[in-house]
Write an enzyme that holds these catalytic residues in place. Structure first.
Site, PDB file in Angstrom:
ATOM      1  N   GLY A  46       0.831  -1.192   0.000  1.00 43.01           N
ATOM      2  CA  GLY A  46       0.000   0.000   0.000  1.00 43.01           C
ATOM      3  C   GLY A  46       0.867   1.243   0.000  1.00 43.01           C
ATOM      4  O   GLY A  46       1.997   1.226   0.492  1.00 43.01           O
ATOM      5  N   GLN A  51       2.894   9.885   1.168  1.00 37.55           N
ATOM      6  CA  GLN A  51       4.218   9.289   1.304  1.00 37.55           C
ATOM      7  C   GLN A  51       5.154   9.649   0.154  1.00 37.55           C
ATOM      8  O   GLN A  51       6.364   9.484   0.279  1.00 37.55           O
ATOM      9  CB  GLN A  51       4.109   7.764   1.404  1.00 37.55           C
ATOM     10  CG  GLN A  51       3.451   7.286   2.684  1.00 37.55           C
ATOM     11  CD  GLN A  51       3.299   5.798   2.665  1.00 37.55           C
ATOM     12  OE1 GLN A  51       2.305   5.280   2.178  1.00 37.55           O
ATOM     13  NE2 GLN A  51       4.296   5.098   3.193  1.00 37.55           N
ATOM     14  N   CYS A  91       5.765  -0.290   7.309  1.00 33.09           N
ATOM     15  CA  CYS A  91       5.460   0.892   6.500  1.00 33.09           C
ATOM     16  C   CYS A  91       6.660   1.238   5.636  1.00 33.09           C
ATOM     17  O   CYS A  91       7.801   1.201   6.109  1.00 33.09           O
ATOM     18  CB  CYS A  91       5.110   2.059   7.416  1.00 33.09           C
ATOM     19  SG  CYS A  91       4.658   3.576   6.561  1.00 33.09           S
ATOM     20  N   LEU A  92       6.393   1.599   4.378  1.00 35.57           N
ATOM     21  CA  LEU A  92       7.485   1.992   3.487  1.00 35.57           C
ATOM     22  C   LEU A  92       8.189   3.258   3.974  1.00 35.57           C
ATOM     23  O   LEU A  92       9.341   3.487   3.631  1.00 35.57           O
ATOM     24  CB  LEU A  92       6.959   2.182   2.067  1.00 35.57           C
ATOM     25  CG  LEU A  92       6.403   0.922   1.404  1.00 35.57           C
ATOM     26  CD1 LEU A  92       5.825   1.241   0.028  1.00 35.57           C
ATOM     27  CD2 LEU A  92       7.472  -0.153   1.306  1.00 35.57           C
ATOM     28  N   HIS A 133      -4.474   1.827   7.550  1.00 36.01           N
ATOM     29  CA  HIS A 133      -3.082   2.294   7.644  1.00 36.01           C
ATOM     30  C   HIS A 133      -2.833   3.425   6.641  1.00 36.01           C
ATOM     31  O   HIS A 133      -2.286   4.472   6.997  1.00 36.01           O
ATOM     32  CB  HIS A 133      -2.146   1.106   7.377  1.00 36.01           C
ATOM     33  CG  HIS A 133      -0.703   1.449   7.351  1.00 36.01           C
ATOM     34  ND1 HIS A 133       0.179   1.061   8.327  1.00 36.01           N
ATOM     35  CD2 HIS A 133       0.050   2.140   6.444  1.00 36.01           C
ATOM     36  CE1 HIS A 133       1.390   1.498   8.035  1.00 36.01           C
ATOM     37  NE2 HIS A 133       1.337   2.157   6.887  1.00 36.01           N
ATOM     38  N   GLU A 134      -3.239   3.213   5.396  1.00 32.91           N
ATOM     39  CA  GLU A 134      -3.002   4.234   4.364  1.00 32.91           C
ATOM     40  C   GLU A 134      -3.865   5.473   4.597  1.00 32.91           C
ATOM     41  O   GLU A 134      -3.414   6.594   4.340  1.00 32.91           O
ATOM     42  CB  GLU A 134      -3.234   3.654   2.967  1.00 32.91           C
ATOM     43  CG  GLU A 134      -2.337   2.483   2.607  1.00 32.91           C
ATOM     44  CD  GLU A 134      -0.851   2.723   2.785  1.00 32.91           C
ATOM     45  OE1 GLU A 134      -0.390   3.892   2.705  1.00 32.91           O
ATOM     46  OE2 GLU A 134      -0.116   1.745   3.007  1.00 32.91           O
ATOM     47  N   HIS A 137      -2.185   7.871   6.824  1.00 32.38           N
ATOM     48  CA  HIS A 137      -1.228   8.749   6.138  1.00 32.38           C
ATOM     49  C   HIS A 137      -1.932   9.992   5.592  1.00 32.38           C
ATOM     50  O   HIS A 137      -1.390  11.100   5.677  1.00 32.38           O
ATOM     51  CB  HIS A 137      -0.523   8.015   4.990  1.00 32.38           C
ATOM     52  CG  HIS A 137       0.573   7.105   5.422  1.00 32.38           C
ATOM     53  ND1 HIS A 137       1.708   7.546   6.081  1.00 32.38           N
ATOM     54  CD2 HIS A 137       0.714   5.761   5.294  1.00 32.38           C
ATOM     55  CE1 HIS A 137       2.500   6.523   6.329  1.00 32.38           C
ATOM     56  NE2 HIS A 137       1.919   5.431   5.864  1.00 32.38           N
TER      57      HIS A 137
END
Length: 169
Positions: A46, A51, A91-92, A133-134, A137
């Site tokens: 994701g 991000q 997480c990225l 989660h996304e 962000h």
């Protein structure tokens, strides 16, 4: 298509609250394609526009093993939620940091797809976790915000150590 730079925590731009997408056009679809390429390359499941330093309400994800289920959520809204689950998240924007986070077990989300068509999706398990989660962000939050101060400090210490090792290499 091109790879985008993923912001890494504690970059303050990750705290920017995303604004709604006003029109779904070719430029937005090009961004979506770049975000998918970036997410798959990272590799991740994701990616929120925040991000990659684009502060619009846009998420791409694909939780399939073979990258065959790309999903796009534009201006997502959770309209129903139920139950709870604890899932180990990564997480990225926080490479190699993982922690258990409590999330809703089942959610119903309303959003637009890559062509601007509205849809409603009921999700549970990993898909529900990934959406939540996304969406965090897009609200200027990262998953470590859900942790206790001690666990957050440990995650930040791990990130700092990784960066120092990378600089020395």
């Amino acid at each position: 298509m091109s790879l985008l730079t993923i912001l890494e925590y504690p970059d303050k731009r990750l705290r920017t609250v995303a604004t709604p997408v006003e029109s779904v056009d070719d430029a937005l679809r090009a961004l979506i394609d770049d975000m998918f390429e970036t997410m798959y390359d990272a590799p991740g499941i994701g990616l929120a526009a925040t991000q990659v330093n684009v502060h619009k309400q846009l998420i791409v994800m694909d939780i399939s093993e073979d990258k065959s289920e790309p999903r796009v959520f534009i201006n997502p809204q959770i309209v129903a939620k139920d139950g709870s689950q604890v899932y180990q998240e990564g997480c990225l924007s926080l490479p190699n940091v993982f922690a258990d986070v409590k999330r809703w077990n089942t959610i119903t989300v309303k959003a637009l797809d890559r062509d601007g068509r509205e849809f409603t999706l009921e999700a549970d398990g990993l898909l529900a976790v990934c959406i939540q989660h996304e969406m965090d962000h897009l609200a200027g939050k990262v998953f470590v915000d859900h942790l206790s101060p001690l666990k957050r400090a440990l995650a930040e210490k791990k990130l700092a150590k990784q960066r120092k090792l990378a600089e020395e290499a």
